[in-house]
Design a protein around this motif. Sequence first.
Motif, short mmCIF file in Angstrom:
data_model
loop_
_atom_site.label_atom_id
_atom_site.label_comp_id
_atom_site.label_asym_id
_atom_site.label_seq_id
_atom_site.Cartn_x
_atom_site.Cartn_y
_atom_site.Cartn_z
N ARG A 409 0.91 -1.27 -0.21
CA ARG A 409 -0.03 0.22 -0.01
C ARG A 409 0.85 1.12 -0.11
O ARG A 409 1.41 1.74 1.05
N ARG A 410 1.05 1.69 -1.13
CA ARG A 410 1.78 2.90 -1.29
C ARG A 410 1.51 4.47 -0.56
O ARG A 410 2.10 5.10 -0.34
N THR A 411 0.13 4.22 -0.30
CA THR A 411 -0.23 5.42 0.09
C THR A 411 -0.25 5.36 1.69
O THR A 411 -0.57 6.51 2.41
N ALA A 412 0.05 4.43 2.21
CA ALA A 412 0.16 4.11 3.93
C ALA A 412 1.32 5.15 4.36
O ALA A 412 2.25 5.20 3.91
N PRO A 413 0.92 6.00 5.49
CA PRO A 413 1.98 6.77 5.81
C PRO A 413 3.29 6.00 6.16
O PRO A 413 4.49 6.59 5.92
N GLN A 416 5.26 5.49 2.67
CA GLN A 416 5.46 6.50 1.59
C GLN A 416 6.84 6.79 1.30
O GLN A 416 7.81 6.54 2.05
N HIS A 417 7.12 6.77 -0.03
CA HIS A 417 8.24 6.96 -0.69
C HIS A 417 9.47 5.69 -0.44
O HIS A 417 10.43 5.93 -0.48
N ASN A 491 9.93 7.60 8.42
CA ASN A 491 8.47 7.60 8.33
C ASN A 491 7.78 7.07 9.85
O ASN A 491 6.86 7.71 10.16
#
Length: 632
Positions: A409-413, A416-417, A491
């Motif tokens: 899940r790329r949008t999970a905090p 991210q990146h 993160n």
Amino acid sequence: MSWPGFSALMNAWWFLLLVPLIIFYFLKLRRPRFDVPSLALWRQVVNDQRVNSPFQKFKRNLLLLFQILLLCSLIIGAMQPYLSRGAEQARFLPVLIDNSASMAALDGPNGKSRLDDAKEKVSKLIDDLLADQRLCLISVNSTARKLTDFTDNKRVLKDALAQLDVTQVPSRLEDGLRLAQAMSRVQPIETVVLISDGNVPADIEFELPFKLNFQKLGPGGANIGIVDFNARRSRTGWDVFARIEATQQKDDSRNGPPTARSLCEYELLQNGQSIKQESVSIDGGRAERLVFKVPTTIAASLELRIKPDGFDSMTTDDVAYLELPAPRQLTVFCPRSMETYRNALENLPDILLFPGDSDEPKAVDVKFAEGPIEIGPESRVTFHVGFVPDELSKLVELVSGQSEVVDWRRTAPLLQHVQLLDVQIADDPKLEKGVGERDFEVAGYEILAQSRSGPLILERDRDGRLDYHFLFHSDRSSLVYRVGFPILVQNVIQIAAQRAGLLDAKAHGTGTLPPQRITPDTAVQVTGPNGYTESATSDKNGFVSGLGAPYVGTYEMTGAETPLKLGVSLLSSSETGLSTVDVLKFPEVPVHAAATVLKTDQPLWRWFALGGLCFLLVEWWYFQKRPSGVPA
């Protein structure tokens, strides 16, 4: 067409009282004594006796007629006659009364509130209550509360209605409907009445087991309020942001929104001292964003007040509170055995890393844990690596073998990146037979990354505590050699800093206070506006949650090592905007607002009781106080 009816037809047996009344008049004859000087006069006495026979007396007796009419009026009144208006005969009728924040809106200057309008409707419903009907009053806001049990006692119902006040929380209908559903298991409930201004969510996840009669009140007047208030830390202090919104009023003559602008003064206070005061112009149906610079290096309490130039139908949303915490370093615990993580953490600023030279605190902001046995202090955010939690042992098993990340899940905090493509892992999670993603959701976990055979990274956010689980050990993968590894650690630190309120601050809305972290198993006392108090005890992890915040204002929590201060505001765009819906969308059927006012059967017993009183007065006047000259 209106049809008469009787709600207490069994009282018709009282008509049998007419029989002894008439018999009494048959037997009432009283013969007077006559002294006569001659037998010739006996003929006149015999004639008088014949005329005074019972049936002859019954033919012309006005007193008997009045008493028959009086008795019939009283008996018919006891039978509870009513004039049917087409309303359903609901013997047990729950009445849901919306008393959320928008119900305080006035319909105009010196006008009445939406709640006052609702009380008038419910009061009429109570007045028209039939003998075999029972009402139950339920208040509905962000939760539901039963004001009365099912009763026909009008005094009890009206006393409960008079004590009902507007709450300063948004509306949520599900709780009220569920309460009515629970009551339907005990009493036969076919219809539920909802009285609201329509400022409720249109989509409601609830399956109606009964008919819902949605009585929508008239709209409130124009309103301006604060719908957002937050801050972000800057180099010199805080950047504070606020949003003020005005209602979009409709013009019935044009059937469209006007473009009139409203002038609004605002004032920002810091620790009770005014630091900025200006005016802003707002279009109807739009919002204006305000930006402030607050240079401070210590904790501060902010208060934003607005004062509209024209009519404002609500005052609850004219003030907002925000608590700015003092800056500090983020406390992090990472065992010395997790060397790769400690190396990444040592390069990050504003971090106090444990274990180190100083003594460990009882609680930290974030903790890294290796293996199923946790060591170190408690934490708000915990990052676990290298094991499967005990509660998931029946769902997934970690075995030796090669695996790689196939989806994340790329949008999970947390991710991210972070590039996880082609990351090689020496551990392989295996799902048990028949286990799917839904089983992890039921257990409270969310899958953030997975291989072909099972999940690799899990997240659980429960009771104010955030846990991340790397089911594999990062040291047994190529992740630690990738550029994404220090980004991953950063993160985690950003998430923990945000949870600790070190990066930004947000004003809290009414309803419930956010979970607070204090010393475990500690009793605290919360005091708020309008004399509100509540007691609670922190759990074994030190979290206090579920505390109520029903009023706008400042709340203080005492009993912990460090007293806490929290600002609570309405901050609801839907409540401030006074937006309404005409249709409530349920999963199976939509419920439209009733086109007519709530129909109630009109009781007529009062008129028959009044008629009986009139017959009694006429009888008394005619036979006791009749003036001379009036023919008998």
